[in-house]
Design an enzyme around this catalytic site. Structure first.
Site, PDB file in Angstrom:
ATOM      1  N   ARG A 120      -7.577  -7.613  -9.561  1.00 45.57           N
ATOM      2  CA  ARG A 120      -8.344  -8.827  -9.859  1.00 45.57           C
ATOM      3  C   ARG A 120      -9.737  -8.427 -10.329  1.00 45.57           C
ATOM      4  O   ARG A 120     -10.116  -7.269 -10.232  1.00 45.57           O
ATOM      5  CB  ARG A 120      -8.504  -9.630  -8.571  1.00 45.57           C
ATOM      6  CG  ARG A 120      -9.200  -8.788  -7.498  1.00 45.57           C
ATOM      7  CD  ARG A 120      -9.645  -9.536  -6.274  1.00 45.57           C
ATOM      8  NE  ARG A 120     -10.529  -8.711  -5.469  1.00 45.57           N
ATOM      9  CZ  ARG A 120     -10.156  -7.810  -4.565  1.00 45.57           C
ATOM     10  NH1 ARG A 120      -8.864  -7.605  -4.338  1.00 45.57           N
ATOM     11  NH2 ARG A 120     -11.040  -7.098  -3.902  1.00 45.57           N
ATOM     12  N   LYS A 180       0.810  -1.222   0.000  1.00 42.39           N
ATOM     13  CA  LYS A 180       0.000   0.000   0.000  1.00 42.39           C
ATOM     14  C   LYS A 180       0.848   1.279   0.000  1.00 42.39           C
ATOM     15  O   LYS A 180       0.461   2.279  -0.595  1.00 42.39           O
ATOM     16  CB  LYS A 180      -0.955   0.009   1.193  1.00 42.39           C
ATOM     17  CG  LYS A 180      -1.856  -1.228   1.281  1.00 42.39           C
ATOM     18  CD  LYS A 180      -2.662  -1.475   0.020  1.00 42.39           C
ATOM     19  CE  LYS A 180      -3.198  -2.890  -0.031  1.00 42.39           C
ATOM     20  NZ  LYS A 180      -3.687  -3.328  -1.334  1.00 42.39           N
ATOM     21  N   GLU A 193      -1.980   8.671   7.612  1.00 44.90           N
ATOM     22  CA  GLU A 193      -2.695   9.561   6.691  1.00 44.90           C
ATOM     23  C   GLU A 193      -3.677  10.440   7.462  1.00 44.90           C
ATOM     24  O   GLU A 193      -4.141  10.058   8.536  1.00 44.90           O
ATOM     25  CB  GLU A 193      -3.565   8.735   5.713  1.00 44.90           C
ATOM     26  CG  GLU A 193      -2.827   8.068   4.600  1.00 44.90           C
ATOM     27  CD  GLU A 193      -3.765   7.240   3.716  1.00 44.90           C
ATOM     28  OE1 GLU A 193      -4.960   7.087   4.052  1.00 44.90           O
ATOM     29  OE2 GLU A 193      -3.284   6.757   2.693  1.00 44.90           O
TER      30      GLU A 193
HETATM   31  C1  MV4 Z   1      -9.457   5.690   5.169  1.00 41.54           C
HETATM   32  C2  MV4 Z   1     -10.595   6.251   5.758  1.00 41.54           C
HETATM   33  C3  MV4 Z   1     -10.548   7.594   6.074  1.00 41.54           C
HETATM   34  N1  MV4 Z   1      -9.438   8.314   5.838  1.00 41.54           N
HETATM   35  N2  MV4 Z   1      -8.368   6.443   4.959  1.00 41.54           N
HETATM   36  C4  MV4 Z   1     -10.957   1.141   5.102  1.00 41.54           C
HETATM   37  C5  MV4 Z   1     -10.358  -0.032   4.369  1.00 41.54           C
HETATM   38  C6  MV4 Z   1      -9.294   0.499   3.476  1.00 41.54           C
HETATM   39  N3  MV4 Z   1      -9.492   0.039   2.134  1.00 41.54           N
HETATM   40  C7  MV4 Z   1      -9.382   1.982   3.583  1.00 41.54           C
HETATM   41  N4  MV4 Z   1     -10.331   2.312   4.622  1.00 41.54           N
HETATM   42  C8  MV4 Z   1     -10.476   3.592   5.035  1.00 41.54           C
HETATM   43  N5  MV4 Z   1      -9.411   4.390   4.817  1.00 41.54           N
HETATM   44  C9  MV4 Z   1      -8.381   7.714   5.299  1.00 41.54           C
HETATM   45  N6  MV4 Z   1      -7.284   8.442   5.101  1.00 41.54           N
HETATM   46  C10 MV4 Z   1     -11.708   5.447   5.981  1.00 41.54           C
HETATM   47  C11 MV4 Z   1     -11.646   4.100   5.634  1.00 41.54           C
HETATM   48  C12 MV4 Z   1     -12.829   3.364   5.929  1.00 41.54           C
HETATM   49  C13 MV4 Z   1     -13.646   2.858   4.928  1.00 41.54           C
HETATM   50  C14 MV4 Z   1     -13.331   3.034   3.590  1.00 41.54           C
HETATM   51  C15 MV4 Z   1     -14.144   2.543   2.617  1.00 41.54           C
HETATM   52  C16 MV4 Z   1     -15.306   1.890   2.961  1.00 41.54           C
HETATM   53  C17 MV4 Z   1     -15.644   1.690   4.280  1.00 41.54           C
HETATM   54  C18 MV4 Z   1     -14.814   2.172   5.275  1.00 41.54           C
HETATM   55  C19 MV4 Z   1     -15.178   1.983   6.609  1.00 41.54           C
HETATM   56  C20 MV4 Z   1     -14.354   2.459   7.585  1.00 41.54           C
HETATM   57  C21 MV4 Z   1     -13.175   3.132   7.257  1.00 41.54           C
END
Ligand code: MV4
Length: 456
Positions: free
Chosen positions: A292, A116, A200
């Site tokens: 994928r 990542k 972040e």
């Molecule tokens: C974040 C975020 C807020 N700010 N990054 C969750 C899994 C991963 N793929 C990235 N995720 C998140 N990253 C920053 N800088 C909030 C989430 C997140 C989230 C993202 C997409 C869908 C559902 C989520 C649920 C909780 C947190």
């Protein structure tokens, strides 16, 4: 030309791949574990090979056994589906070393996007917006805290090897930082054998919007619009839709161009998805790239009329992509509900077991991708997805009403399912007004007792 494909997967995606192969006149080989002898993918493929006992680590996750099965059956290519070995760069290399095409990106792209922090650096180099944060892995707690103070709280600490929310911690102030930093590192070490983390700015209540792309082996990349996957619970997607009700035409064009630029910058081949977080002001940030085919690919197929799995195979066989960006028209709206054998009233606890009666909905604008049937038993060893209901129509309203209707006629007896939950959401005013952010499920469960679901 590819004449025969081994499908290194199970469940609905294995069937989905068999269907694409059939239409292309390609022979199929199913592999299965001892728990999957009764599975439909075994019945529908031209040949099948048992690759081991029920646990995934002894069957679907064993490159050696899968490649042996491929050699015995003399296939030209392996389709990995999603999950299991689909994003395992080493497996892609092992396939190529055995002179078998891996239907997916080059191993190098899988490896790059699997890290990542490296994905983030690649995005920055391609002038793709990312959330303000560290330039790479953070080596010490003091360095991390200094950076957190610089970008401003709240911040989020993430595992480099992460995914699925493991090793992720949101921190609201400097006092809590040390504890959360240690917790994130420990969790990442335990889950991935790699404790490295990065920091972040935390985007509050974002929308999760992802762009589907296709790239051929000759440098051409196009996008097929976006999917809104904001309706999730504990990083498990439950409902997805396309296009996103939140994006304007202008933002869609901008983000699409951004997605294509990043894919082009790494010479990406085959099908991939770029995930973005979008804040309430319409600022978007690249999060990660999945290399994928994804569970929710079908909604993109229904709004663009492009068969993504067929294109994966054509691209892997070296064909030029015969689609032009300007001809990709989005004229419909599609919604997908993932139906799981889980009990929403018991905290979504998995309910594997025998399906005594199964009847799937149909009719205009309804697509069901499922491997289940009456008498089928859901093994406890894998995910609990029974199938996907996809509805589509000329507007979001039509797709929602059609989903409500389809879920009302879906009969699954013997196991608890998420059907009543998804059905209630189709009638929820907040969802209907397209107000769903990633906090939606929690909020919905908090204000809607289960007794009220059937009356919405
Ligand atoms: C974040 C975020 C807020 N700010 N990054 C969750 C899994 C991963 N793929 C990235 N995720 C998140 N990253 C920053 N800088 C909030 C989430 C997140 C989230 C993202 C997409 C869908 C559902 C989520 C649920 C909780 C947190």
């Amino acid at each position: 030309m590819i004449k025969k494909i081994l499908i290194a997967n199970r469940g609905e995606i294995a069937l989905r791949i068999v269907r694409a192969c059939r239409e292309l006149g390609i022979k199929t080989v199913a592999v299965y574990s001892q728990a999957d002898e009764q599975s439909l993918h075994v019945q529908l493929a031209d040949e099948s090979v048992c690759i081991g006992p029920a646990p995934s680590k002894d069957s679907y996750l064993r490159p050696d056994r899968i490649i042996s099965a491929a050699e015995i059956t003399n296939v030209d290519a392996i389709h990995p589906g999603y999950g299991f070995l689909s994003e395992n760069a080493r497996f892609a290399e092992q396939c190529e070393a055995a002179n078998i095409k891996f239907i997916g990106p080059r191993a190098e792209s899988i490896r790059l996007m699997g890290d990542k922090a490296q994905a983030r650096r690649t995005a920055i180099a391609a002038k793709v917006p990312v959330v303000p944060g560290s330039d790479g892995v953070i080596e010490s707690e003091s360095e991390a805290l200094k950076l957190a103070k610089k970008i401003g709280f709240p911040v989020i600490i993430k595992a480099t090897a992460g995914g699925g929310g493991k090793g992720m911690r949101v921190v609201y102030n400097a006092v809590a930082f040390a504890r959360e930093y240690d917790a994130a590192r420990a969790e990442a070490e335990k889950a991935f054998g790699n404790g490295s983390v990065y920091v972040e700015k935390y985007i509050e209540e974002p929308r999760h919007i992802e762009f589907q792309i296709l790239g051929d082996q000759h440098g051409k990349v196009i996008h097929l619009g976006e999917r809104d996957c904001s309706i999730q619970r504990r990083h498990q997607k439950l409902i997805e839709e396309a296009p996103s009700p939140f994006l304007t035409k202008k933002l869609r064009e901008q983000m699409g161009k951004t997605a294509v630029r990043l894919a082009e910058s790494i010479g990406f081949q085959n099908a991939g998805t770029l995930e973005f977080l979008v804040d309430k002001n319409g600022n978007y940030y690249f999060m990660e790239m999945n290399t994928r085919i994804q569970v929710e690919h079908a909604i993109t197929e229904e709004i663009t009329d492009v068969d993504l799995v067929k294109y994966q195979i054509l691209i892997a066989s070296g064909q030029h992509l015969d689609l032009e960006q300007k001809n990709i028209q989005i004229t419909r709206h599609a919604i997908e509900c993932r139906i799981n054998a889980e009990d929403p009233s018991r905290n979504f606890a998995p309910c594997p077991g025998a399906i005594s009666l199964y009847y799937a909905p149909g009719g205009h604008g309804v697509r069901i991708d499922s491997h289940c049937y009456s008498g089928y038993s859901i093994p406890p060893n894998y995910d609990s997805m029974i199938g996907k209901v996809i509805t589509y129509g000329r507007s979001r309203e039509v797709a929602m009403d059609r989903m409500y209707r389809a879920l009302s006629e879906y009969i699954v007896r013997g196991v608890a399912t998420t059907i009543p939950f998804s059905r209630a959401i189709m009638r929820d005013p907040v969802f209907r007004a397209s107000g769903a952010t990633t906090r939606y499920v929690e909020e919905f469960m908090g204000r809607t007792p289960k007794e009220a679901w059937a009356t919405l």
